[in-house]
Design a protein around this motif. Structure first.
Motif, PDB file in Angstrom:
ATOM      1  N   UNK A 213      -5.037  -5.298 -11.514  1.00 58.79           N
ATOM      2  CA  UNK A 213      -4.372  -4.310 -10.654  1.00 58.79           C
ATOM      3  C   UNK A 213      -3.602  -5.007  -9.544  1.00 58.79           C
ATOM      4  N   UNK A 214      -4.234  -5.987  -8.904  1.00 59.46           N
ATOM      5  CA  UNK A 214      -3.551  -6.712  -7.837  1.00 59.46           C
ATOM      6  C   UNK A 214      -2.305  -7.422  -8.343  1.00 59.46           C
ATOM      7  N   UNK A 215      -2.396  -7.984  -9.536  1.00 55.89           N
ATOM      8  CA  UNK A 215      -1.231  -8.680 -10.099  1.00 55.89           C
ATOM      9  C   UNK A 215      -0.106  -7.692 -10.394  1.00 55.89           C
ATOM     10  N   UNK A 216      -0.476  -6.522 -10.937  1.00 58.65           N
ATOM     11  CA  UNK A 216       0.545  -5.543 -11.322  1.00 58.65           C
ATOM     12  C   UNK A 216       1.269  -4.963 -10.125  1.00 58.65           C
ATOM     13  N   UNK A 217       0.557  -4.755  -9.024  1.00 57.39           N
ATOM     14  CA  UNK A 217       1.218  -4.160  -7.847  1.00 57.39           C
ATOM     15  C   UNK A 217       1.921  -5.216  -6.999  1.00 57.39           C
ATOM     16  N   UNK A 218       1.801  -6.493  -7.404  1.00 62.14           N
ATOM     17  CA  UNK A 218       2.573  -7.533  -6.744  1.00 62.14           C
ATOM     18  C   UNK A 218       1.883  -8.244  -5.602  1.00 62.14           C
ATOM     19  N   UNK A 219       0.541  -8.201  -5.576  1.00 59.39           N
ATOM     20  CA  UNK A 219      -0.193  -8.921  -4.533  1.00 59.39           C
ATOM     21  C   UNK A 219      -0.211 -10.406  -4.889  1.00 59.39           C
ATOM     22  N   UNK A 220       0.415 -11.213  -4.092  1.00 54.59           N
ATOM     23  CA  UNK A 220       0.455 -12.641  -4.357  1.00 54.59           C
ATOM     24  C   UNK A 220      -0.909 -13.268  -4.112  1.00 54.59           C
ATOM     25  N   UNK A 221      -1.201 -14.389  -4.782  1.00 53.34           N
ATOM     26  CA  UNK A 221      -2.499 -15.053  -4.587  1.00 53.34           C
ATOM     27  C   UNK A 221      -2.818 -15.340  -3.128  1.00 53.34           C
TER      28      UNK A 221
ATOM     29  N   UNK B 133       0.845  -1.202   0.000  1.00 53.04           N
ATOM     30  CA  UNK B 133       0.000   0.000   0.000  1.00 53.04           C
ATOM     31  C   UNK B 133       0.872   1.240   0.000  1.00 53.04           C
ATOM     32  N   UNK B 134       1.809   1.289   0.913  1.00 54.78           N
ATOM     33  CA  UNK B 134       2.864   2.307   0.849  1.00 54.78           C
ATOM     34  C   UNK B 134       2.609   3.637   1.511  1.00 54.78           C
ATOM     35  N   UNK B 135       1.463   4.304   1.251  1.00 52.44           N
ATOM     36  CA  UNK B 135       1.251   5.651   1.793  1.00 52.44           C
ATOM     37  C   UNK B 135      -0.239   5.907   2.012  1.00 52.44           C
TER      38      UNK B 135
ATOM     39  N   UNK C 169      -7.611   3.083  -2.251  1.00 53.97           N
ATOM     40  CA  UNK C 169      -7.999   1.692  -2.096  1.00 53.97           C
ATOM     41  C   UNK C 169      -9.315   1.556  -1.333  1.00 53.97           C
ATOM     42  N   UNK C 170      -9.497   2.396  -0.338  1.00 49.36           N
ATOM     43  CA  UNK C 170     -10.748   2.370   0.431  1.00 49.36           C
ATOM     44  C   UNK C 170     -11.939   2.736  -0.446  1.00 49.36           C
TER      45      UNK C 170
END
Length: 369
Positions: free
Chosen positions: A107-115, A68-70, A77-78
């Motif tokens: 979007x989740x895949x691009x930002x690196x959210x693993x399954x 998320x970062x900041x 995201x909310x």
């Protein structure tokens, strides 16, 4: 069409029939979706609470917090999560709904959210929504039915999201494969280029810059074997400059060399990419034409004569044709002799025609006198 001109729905070829088929697999009926939609009023008042509680749990997980970062990203995201929850109860589970779910997965895949992180988040969200519904709905049967339908819809969403994960992984593999193939191809091309440069030094005729007799023998031997093995046609053009000795004697060897160079240029311009032009010796040239029947070889010969007459209008050439295959095959010497004989036959016909014209002209002159 470029990918940027297509929706994710179009890229993944998901249509209305596919959507209905997926829902049937999960046993999600239209009546159940309508029932879920009737709970929208209940959930609308709880969305902010659900989102705040969900991200309180998520930001407590270090891996997700880093992604998320900041604070600004968290607020975005909310807002997206509010829309997601609202859509669960919106009553419209059409192509737009599916496209939005696919976009979430992308979007989740691009930002690196693993399954594993995504599935963990889904479990948390389901649990929070279930608790809020239990608190708000005081009819146990309605609550139970709502949660069962909602659970099916979450499964539906997860299949879409994971489709995007799979497609992204496949595309990444394909892209990497293409990069590897491109790199390998570039190395191969460099090796071939260098090999070609070395071969050129020993196989090319220095005057005309086409293959010499030595190279011709190698090419012809190889192409004859391939032709016989594959039972295909192979043709040879044998080309000779008419009265070349007279040209050298009268105009000198500089003029003769000019004629030979121009003939070589005509050969190169008129043949196919797979054909092999060669200087057989002196003013004699040959062309090896793989996978080429006599009819097509004659068209090539015609193109050569036409181009050469443009470059050298004061000089003529004679061209013979010999064909090999697909049932009867000559050896190297045999097909060259056949093409040579055809060339001389053509040259003799020209001489006969020229003689006839002279005789006719003389006869006409005598008749007038």
């Amino acid at each position: 069409m470029k990918r940027t001109d297509q929706t994710l729905l179009e890229q993944m070829r998901i249509n209305e029939m596919e959507i209905r088929g997926r829902m049937d697999l999960l046993e999600i009926s239209t009546e159940e979706l309508d029932f879920l939609h009737r709970q929208q009023v209940v959930i609308s008042d709880k969305i902010d609470e659900i989102v705040d509680e969900f991200y309180q749990v998520q930001t407590g997980i270090s891996e997700i917090s880093l992604l998320i970062g900041d604070a600004d990203t968290l607020q975005r995201l909310k807002a997206a999560q509010r829309r997601y929850i609202s859509d669960l109860f919106a009553g419209h589970y059409d192509e737009e709904y599916v496209n939005n779910r696919l976009r979430i997965g992308m979007v989740h895949k691009r930002i690196g959210v693993e399954p594993k992180l995504y599935l963990s988040a889904v479990r948390v969200l389901k649990e929070i929504i279930a608790n809020k519904l239990r608190d708000a709905i005081h009819n146990e049967d309605v609550t139970t039915k709502t949660l069962i339908i909602l659970d099916k819809l979450f499964y539906f969403d997860v299949t879409l999201v994971f489709d995007t994960y799979i497609v992204s992984l496949v595309e990444a593999i394909e892209n990497e494969k293409k990069r590897t193939e491109t790199y390998a191809k570039s190395l191969e091309e460099k090796v071939l280029e260098r090999t070609h440069q070395l071969e050129t030094q020993v196989k090319m005729d220095s005057l005309t810059n086409i293959y010499n007799q030595r190279a011709m023998q190698e090419f012809l031997r190889r192409e004859l074997l391939l032709s016989k093995r594959n039972q295909t046609h192979l043709s040879i053009l044998y080309i000779d400059v008419d009265d070349f000795k007279h040209i050298n004697d009268q105009f000198g060897h500089v003029k003769g060399d000019e004629v030979l160079k121009n003939l070589a240029l005509s050969l190169i311009k008129s043949i196919r990419g797979t054909d092999v032009p060669c200087r057989y010796g002196g003013d004699e040239f040959c062309i090896i034409l793989p996978n080429c029947a006599k009819e097509e070889a004659l068209r090539v010969a015609e193109a050569i004569e036409k181009d050469f007459s443009r470059r050298q209008p004061d000089v003529s050439i004679s061209i013979g044709v010999a064909e090999n295959g697909p049932t009867k095959y000559l050896d190297e010497d045999g097909i060259i002799r056949a093409a040579d004989a055809s060339m001389y036959d053509m040259k003799n016909k020209k001489k006969e025609s020229k003689t006839e014209k002279i005789v006719k002209s003389v006869s006409q002159s005598l008749g007038k006198s």
